[in-house]
Design a protein around this motif. Structure first.
Motif, PDB file in Angstrom:
ATOM      1  N   ALA A   3       0.831  -1.204   0.000  1.00 10.48           N
ATOM      2  CA  ALA A   3       0.000   0.000   0.000  1.00 10.48           C
ATOM      3  C   ALA A   3       0.868   1.259   0.000  1.00 10.48           C
ATOM      4  O   ALA A   3       0.603   2.198  -0.752  1.00 10.48           O
ATOM      5  CB  ALA A   3      -0.927   0.000   1.218  1.00 10.48           C
ATOM      6  N   VAL A   4       1.903   1.266   0.836  1.00 10.89           N
ATOM      7  CA  VAL A   4       2.810   2.418   0.869  1.00 10.89           C
ATOM      8  C   VAL A   4       3.517   2.561  -0.480  1.00 10.89           C
ATOM      9  O   VAL A   4       3.604   3.664  -1.034  1.00 10.89           O
ATOM     10  CB  VAL A   4       3.827   2.289   2.026  1.00 10.89           C
ATOM     11  N   HIS A   5       4.003   1.456  -1.013  1.00 12.61           N
ATOM     12  CA  HIS A   5       4.671   1.472  -2.319  1.00 12.61           C
ATOM     13  C   HIS A   5       3.743   2.032  -3.397  1.00 12.61           C
ATOM     14  O   HIS A   5       4.145   2.856  -4.212  1.00 12.61           O
ATOM     15  CB  HIS A   5       5.118   0.057  -2.693  1.00 12.61           C
ATOM     16  N   THR A   6       2.510   1.598  -3.392  1.00 10.07           N
ATOM     17  CA  THR A   6       1.560   2.016  -4.418  1.00 10.07           C
ATOM     18  C   THR A   6       1.183   3.486  -4.254  1.00 10.07           C
ATOM     19  O   THR A   6       1.082   4.219  -5.249  1.00 10.07           O
ATOM     20  CB  THR A   6       0.313   1.117  -4.355  1.00 10.07           C
ATOM     21  N   ALA A   7       0.994   3.936  -3.026  1.00  8.11           N
ATOM     22  CA  ALA A   7       0.682   5.347  -2.797  1.00  8.11           C
ATOM     23  C   ALA A   7       1.856   6.238  -3.198  1.00  8.11           C
ATOM     24  O   ALA A   7       1.661   7.289  -3.828  1.00  8.11           O
ATOM     25  CB  ALA A   7       0.315   5.568  -1.330  1.00  8.11           C
ATOM     26  N   VAL A   8       3.064   5.819  -2.874  1.00  7.79           N
ATOM     27  CA  VAL A   8       4.252   6.580  -3.280  1.00  7.79           C
ATOM     28  C   VAL A   8       4.361   6.599  -4.807  1.00  7.79           C
ATOM     29  O   VAL A   8       4.696   7.626  -5.406  1.00  7.79           O
ATOM     30  CB  VAL A   8       5.526   6.006  -2.626  1.00  7.79           C
ATOM     31  N   GLY A   9       4.043   5.474  -5.434  1.00  9.28           N
ATOM     32  CA  GLY A   9       4.049   5.424  -6.900  1.00  9.28           C
ATOM     33  C   GLY A   9       3.033   6.373  -7.506  1.00  9.28           C
ATOM     34  O   GLY A   9       3.297   7.019  -8.529  1.00  9.28           O
ATOM     35  N   ALA A  10       1.870   6.487  -6.878  1.00  7.59           N
ATOM     36  CA  ALA A  10       0.848   7.419  -7.365  1.00  7.59           C
ATOM     37  C   ALA A  10       1.321   8.864  -7.228  1.00  7.59           C
ATOM     38  O   ALA A  10       1.131   9.677  -8.136  1.00  7.59           O
ATOM     39  CB  ALA A  10      -0.459   7.203  -6.611  1.00  7.59           C
ATOM     40  N   VAL A  11       1.950   9.172  -6.110  1.00  5.27           N
ATOM     41  CA  VAL A  11       2.491  10.531  -5.922  1.00  5.27           C
ATOM     42  C   VAL A  11       3.584  10.798  -6.952  1.00  5.27           C
ATOM     43  O   VAL A  11       3.649  11.887  -7.530  1.00  5.27           O
ATOM     44  CB  VAL A  11       3.017  10.716  -4.479  1.00  5.27           C
TER      45      VAL A  11
ATOM     46  N   SER B 161      -3.838  10.859 -20.438  1.00  2.00           N
ATOM     47  CA  SER B 161      -5.094  10.638 -19.709  1.00  2.00           C
ATOM     48  C   SER B 161      -5.080   9.298 -18.974  1.00  2.00           C
ATOM     49  O   SER B 161      -5.611   9.183 -17.864  1.00  2.00           O
ATOM     50  CB  SER B 161      -6.289  10.712 -20.657  1.00  2.00           C
ATOM     51  N   VAL B 162      -4.465   8.294 -19.563  1.00  2.00           N
ATOM     52  CA  VAL B 162      -4.336   6.997 -18.893  1.00  2.00           C
ATOM     53  C   VAL B 162      -3.377   7.122 -17.718  1.00  2.00           C
ATOM     54  O   VAL B 162      -3.609   6.543 -16.648  1.00  2.00           O
ATOM     55  CB  VAL B 162      -3.868   5.904 -19.886  1.00  2.00           C
ATOM     56  N   TRP B 163      -2.307   7.874 -17.907  1.00  2.00           N
ATOM     57  CA  TRP B 163      -1.339   8.112 -16.828  1.00  2.00           C
ATOM     58  C   TRP B 163      -2.040   8.733 -15.616  1.00  2.00           C
ATOM     59  O   TRP B 163      -1.836   8.305 -14.478  1.00  2.00           O
ATOM     60  CB  TRP B 163      -0.231   9.029 -17.343  1.00  2.00           C
ATOM     61  N   VAL B 164      -2.887   9.722 -15.863  1.00  2.00           N
ATOM     62  CA  VAL B 164      -3.622  10.384 -14.783  1.00  2.00           C
ATOM     63  C   VAL B 164      -4.611   9.401 -14.145  1.00  2.00           C
ATOM     64  O   VAL B 164      -4.768   9.378 -12.924  1.00  2.00           O
ATOM     65  CB  VAL B 164      -4.331  11.647 -15.308  1.00  2.00           C
ATOM     66  N   ALA B 165      -5.260   8.572 -14.948  1.00  2.00           N
ATOM     67  CA  ALA B 165      -6.193   7.580 -14.409  1.00  2.00           C
ATOM     68  C   ALA B 165      -5.460   6.565 -13.530  1.00  2.00           C
ATOM     69  O   ALA B 165      -6.016   6.084 -12.531  1.00  2.00           O
ATOM     70  CB  ALA B 165      -6.922   6.868 -15.547  1.00  2.00           C
ATOM     71  N   LEU B 166      -4.227   6.253 -13.885  1.00  2.00           N
ATOM     72  CA  LEU B 166      -3.441   5.318 -13.072  1.00  2.00           C
ATOM     73  C   LEU B 166      -3.165   5.882 -11.684  1.00  2.00           C
ATOM     74  O   LEU B 166      -3.062   5.122 -10.711  1.00  2.00           O
ATOM     75  CB  LEU B 166      -2.128   4.974 -13.772  1.00  2.00           C
ATOM     76  N   ILE B 167      -3.068   7.200 -11.573  1.00  2.00           N
ATOM     77  CA  ILE B 167      -2.856   7.827 -10.263  1.00  2.00           C
ATOM     78  C   ILE B 167      -4.048   7.513  -9.356  1.00  2.00           C
ATOM     79  O   ILE B 167      -3.882   7.052  -8.222  1.00  2.00           O
ATOM     80  CB  ILE B 167      -2.657   9.348 -10.406  1.00  2.00           C
ATOM     81  N   ALA B 168      -5.248   7.746  -9.861  1.00  2.00           N
ATOM     82  CA  ALA B 168      -6.456   7.463  -9.074  1.00  2.00           C
ATOM     83  C   ALA B 168      -6.571   5.975  -8.774  1.00  2.00           C
ATOM     84  O   ALA B 168      -6.906   5.576  -7.647  1.00  2.00           O
ATOM     85  CB  ALA B 168      -7.692   7.953  -9.827  1.00  2.00           C
ATOM     86  N   PHE B 169      -6.282   5.138  -9.776  1.00  2.00           N
ATOM     87  CA  PHE B 169      -6.340   3.691  -9.598  1.00  2.00           C
ATOM     88  C   PHE B 169      -5.393   3.234  -8.490  1.00  2.00           C
ATOM     89  O   PHE B 169      -5.767   2.427  -7.633  1.00  2.00           O
ATOM     90  CB  PHE B 169      -5.995   3.000 -10.931  1.00  2.00           C
ATOM     91  N   GLU B 170      -4.183   3.770  -8.480  1.00  2.00           N
ATOM     92  CA  GLU B 170      -3.210   3.364  -7.474  1.00  2.00           C
ATOM     93  C   GLU B 170      -3.608   3.828  -6.076  1.00  2.00           C
ATOM     94  O   GLU B 170      -3.424   3.089  -5.110  1.00  2.00           O
ATOM     95  CB  GLU B 170      -1.814   3.874  -7.843  1.00  2.00           C
ATOM     96  N   PHE B 171      -4.164   5.021  -5.961  1.00  2.00           N
ATOM     97  CA  PHE B 171      -4.633   5.458  -4.644  1.00  2.00           C
ATOM     98  C   PHE B 171      -5.774   4.570  -4.150  1.00  2.00           C
ATOM     99  O   PHE B 171      -5.824   4.208  -2.971  1.00  2.00           O
ATOM    100  CB  PHE B 171      -5.071   6.924  -4.670  1.00  2.00           C
ATOM    101  N   LEU B 172      -6.686   4.204  -5.038  1.00  2.00           N
ATOM    102  CA  LEU B 172      -7.774   3.310  -4.648  1.00  2.00           C
ATOM    103  C   LEU B 172      -7.251   1.938  -4.229  1.00  2.00           C
ATOM    104  O   LEU B 172      -7.729   1.351  -3.254  1.00  2.00           O
ATOM    105  CB  LEU B 172      -8.785   3.167  -5.789  1.00  2.00           C
ATOM    106  N   CYS B 173      -6.268   1.436  -4.950  1.00  2.00           N
ATOM    107  CA  CYS B 173      -5.678   0.141  -4.593  1.00  2.00           C
ATOM    108  C   CYS B 173      -4.975   0.218  -3.236  1.00  2.00           C
ATOM    109  O   CYS B 173      -5.104  -0.698  -2.419  1.00  2.00           O
ATOM    110  CB  CYS B 173      -4.704  -0.328  -5.670  1.00  2.00           C
TER     111      CYS B 173
END
Length: 122
Positions: free
Chosen positions: A13-21, A40-52
């Motif tokens: 979770a920490v890894h994924t949140a840091v990746g989103a940031v 646009s996909v790159w930006v969507a991946l940010i939201a996806f990673e925070f949700l994950c």
């Protein structure tokens, strides 16, 4: 096994949140092999990673969200494998990112399998 899975969940979770940031502060152009990803996909991946990331830790506070762990971990594994495929397709000779993404995919897949079959959260 339960303690190991919780540790891996929190680390993932920490890894994924840091990746989103990191994705938020850098463009897809920062990694040459990922330049093929539309912005646009790159930006969507940010939201996806925070949700994950949330899906991995919410069960610690409310067991009602236990099913989200399997989905979140499987989603992270799928994302990492997608990055691997894009990297291979790009022809980039640098294999460092590929190994990194594969390791994260294996850890995420283990968490998903562990919470689905080995030590489900109830």
């Amino acid at each position: 096994m339960n303690i190991l899975l919780w540790i891996l969940q929190w680390l993932l979770a920490v890894h994924t949140a840091v990746g989103a940031v990191w994705k938020f502060t850098n463009s897809e152009q920062a990694v040459p092999s990922l330049a093929a990803i539309p912005h646009s996909v790159w930006v969507a991946l940010i939201a996806f990673e925070f949700l994950c990331a949330l899906g991995l830790v919410l069960p610690a506070f409310n067991k009602r969200f236990a099913r989200g762990v399997v989905l979140a971990a499987a989603g992270i594994a799928a994302e990492m494998l997608l990055f691997c495929a894009i990297h291979i397709y790009s022809g980039d000779p640098n294999q460092g990112p590929l190994v990194y993404w594969l390791v994260v995919a294996v850890i995420a897949a283990f968490v998903a399998y562990g919470r689905k079959a080995l030590q489900p959260l109830r």
